[in-house]
Motif scaffolding. Structure first.
Motif, short mmCIF file in Angstrom:
data_model
loop_
_atom_site.label_atom_id
_atom_site.label_comp_id
_atom_site.label_asym_id
_atom_site.label_seq_id
_atom_site.Cartn_x
_atom_site.Cartn_y
_atom_site.Cartn_z
N LEU A 97 -5.43 18.97 3.00
CA LEU A 97 -5.59 18.19 4.22
C LEU A 97 -6.28 16.86 3.96
CD1 LEU A 97 -5.27 17.93 7.27
CD2 LEU A 97 -7.44 19.15 7.52
N ALA A 98 -7.27 16.84 3.09
CA ALA A 98 -7.99 15.58 2.84
C ALA A 98 -7.04 14.51 2.31
CB ALA A 98 -9.13 15.82 1.84
N ARG A 99 -6.21 14.87 1.36
CA ARG A 99 -5.25 13.92 0.79
C ARG A 99 -4.20 13.51 1.82
NH1 ARG A 99 -0.27 14.09 -1.76
NH2 ARG A 99 0.04 12.51 -3.34
N THR A 100 -3.69 14.49 2.55
CA THR A 100 -2.66 14.21 3.55
C THR A 100 -3.20 13.28 4.63
OG1 THR A 100 -1.64 16.36 3.12
CG2 THR A 100 -1.02 15.27 5.17
N TYR A 101 -4.44 13.51 5.06
CA TYR A 101 -5.05 12.65 6.08
C TYR A 101 -5.21 11.22 5.56
CZ TYR A 101 -8.41 10.53 9.22
OH TYR A 101 -9.03 9.66 10.07
N LYS A 102 -5.68 11.08 4.33
CA LYS A 102 -5.87 9.74 3.77
C LYS A 102 -4.54 8.98 3.71
CE LYS A 102 -10.08 10.64 1.15
NZ LYS A 102 -10.93 10.32 2.26
N LEU A 103 -3.47 9.68 3.35
CA LEU A 103 -2.14 9.04 3.32
C LEU A 103 -1.67 8.69 4.73
CD1 LEU A 103 -0.40 11.29 0.64
CD2 LEU A 103 -1.13 8.90 0.37
N ALA A 104 -1.88 9.60 5.68
CA ALA A 104 -1.47 9.34 7.07
C ALA A 104 -2.29 8.19 7.66
CB ALA A 104 -1.65 10.61 7.91
N ARG A 105 -3.57 8.17 7.34
CA ARG A 105 -4.44 7.09 7.82
C ARG A 105 -3.96 5.75 7.27
NH1 ARG A 105 -9.29 4.47 6.20
NH2 ARG A 105 -10.74 4.17 7.92
N ARG A 106 -3.66 5.71 5.98
CA ARG A 106 -3.18 4.47 5.36
C ARG A 106 -1.85 4.04 6.00
NH1 ARG A 106 -1.76 5.18 -0.44
NH2 ARG A 106 -3.84 6.02 -0.49
N GLY A 107 -0.97 5.02 6.25
CA GLY A 107 0.31 4.70 6.89
C GLY A 107 0.13 4.15 8.30
N ALA A 108 -0.78 4.74 9.06
CA ALA A 108 -1.03 4.26 10.42
C ALA A 108 -1.64 2.86 10.40
CB ALA A 108 -1.96 5.24 11.16
N VAL A 109 -2.58 2.63 9.50
CA VAL A 109 -3.22 1.32 9.39
C VAL A 109 -2.16 0.27 9.04
CG1 VAL A 109 -4.82 -0.05 7.96
CG2 VAL A 109 -5.54 2.16 8.90
N ASP A 110 -1.31 0.58 8.08
CA ASP A 110 -0.25 -0.36 7.68
C ASP A 110 0.69 -0.66 8.84
OD1 ASP A 110 -1.36 -0.40 5.16
OD2 ASP A 110 0.20 0.83 4.23
N MET A 111 1.08 0.38 9.59
CA MET A 111 2.00 0.18 10.70
C MET A 111 1.36 -0.66 11.80
SD MET A 111 4.03 2.93 13.08
CE MET A 111 5.06 3.48 11.74
#
Length: 152
Positions: A97-111
């Motif tokens: 979950l920690a890794r998945t959240y960091k990737l999702a967070r980065r994706g949301a920030v980029d979008m």
């Protein structure tokens, strides 16, 4: 563990059993068969990780004030989660979950940056647990509030 009750654990158990066999009398390619069987379990884990990524990404976008996706999130979460977990109850313990959240967070920030929307200060670590995210009664508004708390 049986194939019908927990597919992911079954793949791991079967791979271990294959590796323990003496392949010489039969010519069985136990190592490659074990790898292929384990790969099937990894696919299940990958599918659920992708689902969690999408769910977290959508929740973060909602927490930032993106257009309402609440119903779509709830419907997608319930159907997909139920299907995967019913075939592999042990799946939850194999998720990062920690890794998945960091990737999702980065994706949301980029979008959000691409859309020229002010990027909130989302929590650095996921404030939700795997159990909460996969719960059949997942509460989208409460989850969004947890993610918004990092914005203040």
């Amino acid at each position: 563990m049986s194939y019908e009750t927990d597919f992911v654990q079954w793949t791991r158990d079967q791979a271990a059993l294959l590796r323990a066999l003496d392949p010489s009398p039969t010519g069985l390619d136990a190592e490659n068969l074990a790898e292929e069987i384990e790969a099937l379990g990894r696919i299940e884990i990958s599918n659920m990780s992708r689902h969690l990524y999408q769910l977290l990404n959508n929740l973060l976008l909602l927490a930032a004030g993106a257009p309402d996706r609440d119903r779509r999130i709830r419907d997608a979460n319930s159907a997909h989660t139920d299907a995967l977990l019913s075939s592999s109850p042990s799946l939850e313990r194999h998720l990062d979950l920690a890794r998945t959240y960091k990737l999702a967070r980065r994706g949301a920030v980029d979008m959000l940056a691409e859309l020229h929307v002010q990027v909130p200060d989302f929590p650095a670590d996921c404030p939700l647990t795997v159990e909460q995210l996969l719960d059949e009664n997942f509460d989208v508004p409460s989850a969004i509030k947890l993610l918004e708390r990092g914005n203040g």
